[in-house]
Structure formats: structure tokens, C-alpha cells
Design an enzyme around this catalytic site. Sequence first.
Site, PDB file in Angstrom:
ATOM      1  N   THR A  61      -3.454  -3.465   5.195  1.00  0.00           N
ATOM      2  CA  THR A  61      -5.008  -3.106   5.728  1.00  0.00           C
ATOM      3  C   THR A  61      -5.582  -2.807   4.165  1.00  0.00           C
ATOM      4  OG1 THR A  61      -4.924  -2.075   7.519  1.00  0.00           O
ATOM      5  CG2 THR A  61      -6.790  -1.702   7.270  1.00  0.00           C
TER       6      THR A  61
ATOM      7  N   LYS B 280      -4.703   4.714   7.604  1.00  0.00           N
ATOM      8  CA  LYS B 280      -4.475   3.855   6.920  1.00  0.00           C
ATOM      9  C   LYS B 280      -5.987   3.279   6.312  1.00  0.00           C
ATOM     10  CE  LYS B 280      -5.496   0.492  10.676  1.00  0.00           C
ATOM     11  NZ  LYS B 280      -6.239  -1.259  10.311  1.00  0.00           N
TER      12      LYS B 280
END
Length: 333
Positions: free
Chosen positions: A248, A191
Site C-alpha cells: 500500500t 497501513k
Amino acid sequence: MARYQTIGVIGAGAWGTALAQSAAQAGRSVTIWAYEPEVVEAINTAHENTVFLPGAPLNPSITASSDPADLSDCDAFLMVSPAQHARGILTRFAPQIAQGAPVLLCAKGFERESLALMTDVLRETVPHAVPAVLSGPSFAIDVAKGLPTAVTLACEDQGMGEALMEAVGSHTFRPYWSSDLIGAEVGGSVKNVLAIAAGIVEGRGLGKSAHAALIARGFAEMTRLGLALGAKRETLTGLCGLGDLVLTCSSPQSRNMSCGLALGQGQTLESVLGARKAVTEGVATAPAVVALAKKHAVEMPICAAVDAVLAGRISVDDAITALLNRPFGPETD
């Protein structure tokens, strides 16, 4: 009495400091190791990490030290130092970690040179410890301030996992147990690379539709690599996979997304990283992700484009053009 009463936190960056605060608020005795003397002094005297987490008052019971021996009496450890420094730091701490003690790995990334997961690094450096992984959608400042967050705590032994959840969790910091260490590691690592891509999309002004597509197709890449490495699909669709990816990739508060945002606006990688105190994990993780994808014959075009941009092999605009010119195909690919 709770199973783990004394917690050693290895690493006093923003995330390590926030986790120390959570454990202290749960009633644990917490000692945090910091490399920087000024961080040790600030935590012990001002009860605040003025270097890496300013503005977040810390529980006065938290003590800080730059001597690993001061953590030798701890019965559980949180390893929060950056992934690319993990091997050296764990080797240094090995004599302080008791036989069978859990080490909760909180750093996110693959080791760049060896392509090893952090659990592999731990097994090689501290073979007498028991690995666990903490990962999920949470910003350090939110955890430190007691705002509601939920994360995955992966540990093969459910009893140990539940004891660790009790040691670091609270009514606002909520860990959920999983037995899938690989899934938790892959989600937390990939991620960060995808968040750089999301930042580039934002910085180039490509629109919210492109941003949503980036998250969805990025999640497909994360899932392909995770399954190839042995992760469970349900782990990747949970907090430490999709949940962490959404957070994120959606806030410039993320160091990785803000890095991509600056690149998309035309700044150089050197200027972005040179202005930062904290590590941007996705920069070092990108080449490891691409190498792992190649090793396991997994197609990850977004991550490959990020790696090429970071390495200076291609411009941001050329990377975007190359992705948009890929052949049409089924969504399941």
C-alpha cells in the site's frame, strides 16, 4: 462437499466485486449486494462492475441485488462495505444472517466515533454471527484478473477458517489461516494511514531513502499499537501487517497512497476526495488511530502527523519539519 456453498457479499465496491469473482471461480454460488442500482444492473446484464471495477469481466454466475433479503439463504458472508458505514449496514443485514454463520470482515479501519474494531461492531450488531477477518497485500483488480495474491484469513476456530479459505480461495488467491483477529484488523487499518504518509513523501520528492525509512518506522508504529491492543507480533510481521504495508505504501494504485501523493504535490484534501467514487479509508481511520494511540499511551508520530495534515491543523511542510526535528533515540522506540 465444501462447508460453505452459498456466499453473500455485502458491498459491491472494487474489493467486494473482486472477492465475489474469486468465490465464484472457486465454484461457489455468489450473490453480491450493491447500494447503487446501476451497479446491480451492470453486474447482472454486462457481467462487469463498470462503476467500481471496470475492465474486469465477472463470472456470469454472480448475481447482484439491492435487496438484503436476497442474501438470506447464504451460509457465509463477506462484509466489504466501508468501515465507517459498517454498523448501519450490519444492523440492516442482521435478520438475514443465520445463527452461527461466519461473517468475513474485509473492510479496513476503526470506527471513528467509538474507536471500535470491525469485529467489535459485528459482535454488537449481529451477536449471533461468528467473526472472521480477511486482510493482506492485494489490489482488487489483481484478484479479479486472477493474478497471484496471498492474504491472511483470521478466525478463532481453525476448522471454520479452513472452510472459509476453501470457499474464497483458489490457486491464485491464497489465504493463510491465523487465529489472531486483532492483528489482522490492526495491520489492515494502520497501513492505510501510513500509505497516505508514503504518498506525501513521494509527492514532495523526498527520495527513496525517505520512503524506505517511512515504511520501517511506520511499521514500528503499527507494531506498538497492535501489541497494545492484544495482537501477536508474528501476525504483524506477516501478510496482513508488513506485507500489506509494503504494497500500500509502494504503489499509487493504492487509493491511500495516491491521496497522499496528491497532498504532497499541493492539492487540497477536498479536491482529491471530491474527484473519487471510492472511499479512501485512511482519511477516516487516521483520527481513530491517533485517539487509540493516546488511549493506550502508544507513540505514533507519523500517524499523528498525517491526522494533523488531513484535519488542516498543520501544513505538509511543517509536518515534515516536525518529524525530522524529533530527538534522536534508539531504533527500538
